[in-house]
Design a protein around this motif. Structure first.
Motif, PDB file in Angstrom:
ATOM      1  N   ALA A 189       6.097   9.383  -6.931  1.00 50.55           N
ATOM      2  CA  ALA A 189       4.907   8.762  -7.083  1.00 50.55           C
ATOM      3  C   ALA A 189       4.371   8.272  -5.783  1.00 50.55           C
ATOM      4  N   GLU A 190       5.200   7.697  -4.691  1.00 53.95           N
ATOM      5  CA  GLU A 190       4.699   7.414  -3.519  1.00 53.95           C
ATOM      6  C   GLU A 190       3.969   8.608  -2.717  1.00 53.95           C
ATOM      7  N   VAL A 191       4.421   9.520  -2.920  1.00 61.74           N
ATOM      8  CA  VAL A 191       3.746  11.010  -2.204  1.00 61.74           C
ATOM      9  C   VAL A 191       2.582  10.994  -3.004  1.00 61.74           C
ATOM     10  N   ARG A 192       2.321  11.040  -4.177  1.00 62.00           N
ATOM     11  CA  ARG A 192       1.104  11.108  -4.871  1.00 62.00           C
ATOM     12  C   ARG A 192       0.117  10.236  -4.808  1.00 62.00           C
ATOM     13  N   GLN A 193       0.414   8.955  -4.548  1.00 61.67           N
ATOM     14  CA  GLN A 193      -0.564   7.770  -4.054  1.00 61.67           C
ATOM     15  C   GLN A 193      -1.020   8.021  -2.710  1.00 61.67           C
ATOM     16  N   GLY A 194      -0.156   8.709  -1.965  1.00 63.25           N
ATOM     17  CA  GLY A 194      -0.438   8.863  -0.494  1.00 63.25           C
ATOM     18  C   GLY A 194      -1.447   9.792  -0.583  1.00 63.25           C
ATOM     19  N   GLN A 195      -1.176  11.003  -1.269  1.00 68.20           N
ATOM     20  CA  GLN A 195      -2.102  12.051  -1.187  1.00 68.20           C
ATOM     21  C   GLN A 195      -3.388  11.689  -1.755  1.00 68.20           C
ATOM     22  N   GLU A 196      -3.428  10.829  -2.854  1.00 64.71           N
ATOM     23  CA  GLU A 196      -4.880  10.329  -3.218  1.00 64.71           C
ATOM     24  C   GLU A 196      -5.631   9.694  -2.178  1.00 64.71           C
ATOM     25  N   ALA A 197      -4.771   8.480  -1.410  1.00 67.15           N
ATOM     26  CA  ALA A 197      -5.335   7.790  -0.252  1.00 67.15           C
ATOM     27  C   ALA A 197      -5.992   8.564   0.803  1.00 67.15           C
ATOM     28  N   GLU A 204       0.944  -1.064  -0.013  1.00 64.80           N
ATOM     29  CA  GLU A 204      -0.015   0.232  -0.012  1.00 64.80           C
ATOM     30  C   GLU A 204       0.832   1.235  -0.104  1.00 64.80           C
ATOM     31  N   PRO A 205       0.445   2.319  -0.492  1.00 60.42           N
ATOM     32  CA  PRO A 205       1.303   3.319  -0.520  1.00 60.42           C
ATOM     33  C   PRO A 205       1.830   3.935   0.852  1.00 60.42           C
ATOM     34  N   LEU A 206       2.877   4.558   0.874  1.00 63.34           N
ATOM     35  CA  LEU A 206       3.180   4.812   2.361  1.00 63.34           C
ATOM     36  C   LEU A 206       3.738   3.780   3.247  1.00 63.34           C
ATOM     37  N   SER A 207       3.821   2.663   2.700  1.00 67.38           N
ATOM     38  CA  SER A 207       4.416   1.544   3.618  1.00 67.38           C
ATOM     39  C   SER A 207       5.742   1.898   4.004  1.00 67.38           C
TER      40      SER A 207
END
Length: 532
Positions: free
Chosen positions: A418-426, A328-331
């Protein structure tokens, strides 16, 4: 505090003369870990103070009160093996089935810690031997991971079933991963419990563990030979190995051995054996299992400690791609990989400067983890640059060449964004559902932003070495990062973080110092809002 430290007279005085609340929770530290919301009875039970436990229960303390992580006094007593307290609490109404937030029961923790007497008592008290945790592991998994064979036999005799956890791991595979050969041998000898395929997988996985955890090449060879022989019945192949069709560049395009002759050929080549271990683990555990990427990173760290940075980076890149696909993002595992890259690039850059100044330094041992093989090794001197030493792309004695490959650092930077972008979306999907993100996720998000700032800082040091096209690529990437609009703790923008001294504190190896005028300047040039 008096319950935690065993001062019975103080406990009596506070309760009887001062009317202290026997349920008042607080923070308490055990083995360096802070437990929040611990009631006095939990503290006394965890510390093994039997007389204080009895006093508190007599004065009305609830035997089933819990900490913030839903741990009961009974579970605390089971953890450290305080049998008399366990017995007393159960006799006074403690619920043996209350699990903590991870779904771990009292029986599971007794099995994991190897407390046979307590495990037997709980089973006699009708504890559920097949209960599953949040991640699907059972008490049998806990025995396998801790090496508690006698408790495992006890569980099996009382109806425990061989089951799989959330990663598809059986207790047999769990024992193989942790290297408990006595557990593996016991289980594979029980043909009613284990199939031929499971036996082969366990022996091969145990062989991989012998290489990466025990540094035992011969032991690994013997296990792999047994597994290979087990694939044949009277000379006929009955259990073929599922070979990965396309070779993996990170593993030097090595393909798994498929017969005894090939196995004999690689026994004298330690590096080939290590690559086999990575292939075996990925095939059996799969990319989703944490150990798969962990040992890829670990092997890379060993190469880095020997000065073979190119091999390290290739392996770490492969592990990072695997983590970003599977987790999952931000693991925290992905974040650890990003930080390891920042530390390695920082070391390589400072080493490049030291070479220009004719200085020599040892690399930081155990860059990605605290695994014993890395920590126990003496610090190796970095080889001289050139064909016989560290790869030319990793370090250079020429001031005109960057000490780190530009494509490598840009690739890691883009993966971090990309990890930050996905975390932001979550986060935004949580807010749409009127849920605030957990504190843990906010912490990981903030930390990932700080790691990105360290990577930007390293990029500013590379800029003098870059041509116009590469310089534009850096600024475009930073511009794209700013446009994500990510904010850290307290609403801090990347510009705030670049101006904060707190951003220096990340990792164990010094990367960049903040406030950083170079990072601030680049962020402003790429569109950061100075009035944010």
């Amino acid at each position: 505090m008096s319950c935690r430290n065993g001062h019975k007279d103080v406990v009596e005085y506070l309760i009887e003369r001062c009317s202290a609340d026997v349920e008042q929770p607080g923070s308490v530290t055990f083995d360096g870990e802070t437990i929040e919301g611990a009631p006095p009875l939990w503290c006394a039970a965890a510390a093994g103070h039997t007389q204080i436990v009895k006093l508190l229960v007599e004065r009305g303390a609830s035997v089933n009160s819990v900490t913030k992580t839903n741990s009961t006094p009974l579970r605390a007593a089971c953890f450290d093996g305080h049998y008399e307290i366990v017995k007393y609490l159960v006799e006074h109404g403690a619920d043996i089935e209350v699990a903590n937030r991870h779904g771990h029961t009292c029986l599971m923790i007794a099995c994991y810690k190897g407390h046979l007497k307590i495990a037997r008592y709980l089973i006699d008290a009708k504890a559920d031997v097949n209960r599953k945790s949040v991640k699907g592991n059972t008490a049998l998994h806990d025995c396998a991971e801790s090496g508690s064979l006698e408790i495992m036999k006890l569980l099996l005799a009382n109806g425990a079933r061989i089951d799989v956890d959330a990663y598809g791991m059986t207790p047999l595979l769990a024992a193989a991963v942790t290297g408990h050969i006595h557990i593996v041998e016991y289980l594979i000898a029980s043909t009613d419990l284990v199939s031929r395929r499971e036996r082969i997988d366990a022996l091969e996985l145990l062989g991989a563990t012998f290489i990466d955890k025990k540094r035992d090449m011969l032991g690994s060879y013997k296990l792999w030979k047994r597994a290979m022989e087990d694939r044949y019945v009277e000379g006929e192949l009955v259990c073929p190995k599922e070979i990965v069709a396309s070779p993996i560049a990170a593993y030097e395009n090595t393909v798994e051995v498929s017969n005894l002759n090939q196995l004999e050929e690689i026994i004298s080549d330690p590096d080939a054996m290590r690559m086999q271990a990575l292939l075996v683990r990925e095939r059996i555990l799969g990319p989703a299992h944490p150990d798969t990427s962990y040992y890829i990173r670990y092997r890379g760290a060993v190469y880095a400690d020997m000065g073979h940075f190119e091999r390290c980076i290739t392996l770490w890149m492969y592990a990072l791609d695997m983590q970003q696909k599977m987790l999952e993002p931000l693991s925290p595992m992905t974040q650890s990989s990003l930080l390891s890259f920042a530390e390695l690039f920082s070391y390589m850059m400072s080493e490049g400067r030291n070479r220009n100044n004719n200085q020599r330094r040892s690399p930081p041992v155990g860059l990605s983890n605290n695994n014993a093989e890395v920590a126990d090794r003496p610090q190796a001197q970095v080889p001289n640059p050139g064909p016989q030493g560290a790869p030319n792309h990793s370090s250079s004695s020429s001031p005109n060449h960057p000490p780190v490959n530009f494509c490598d650092i840009m690739s890691v930077f883009e993966k971090a964004v990309a990890e930050v972008r996905q975390g932001q979306e979550a986060f935004s999907s949580n807010s749409n559902a009127n849920m605030s993100p957990p504190e843990r996720d906010i912490t990981y998000f903030n930390r990932t932003l700080v790691i990105i700032l360290h990577l930007i800082c390293l990029l500013t040091k590379l800029l003098p070495h870059l041509d116009n096209k590469q310089t534009h690529q850096v600024k475009k990437a930073v511009f794209d990062f700013i446009k994500v609009g990510a904010r850290g703790r307290g609403g801090a923008t990347p510009l705030h973080l670049a101006c904060s001294r707190d951003s220096s504190a990340v990792g164990r190896y010094p990367i960049c110092q903040f406030p950083s005028a170079e990072v601030v300047s680049l962020l402003l040039e790429c569109g950061a809002d100075i009035e944010a």
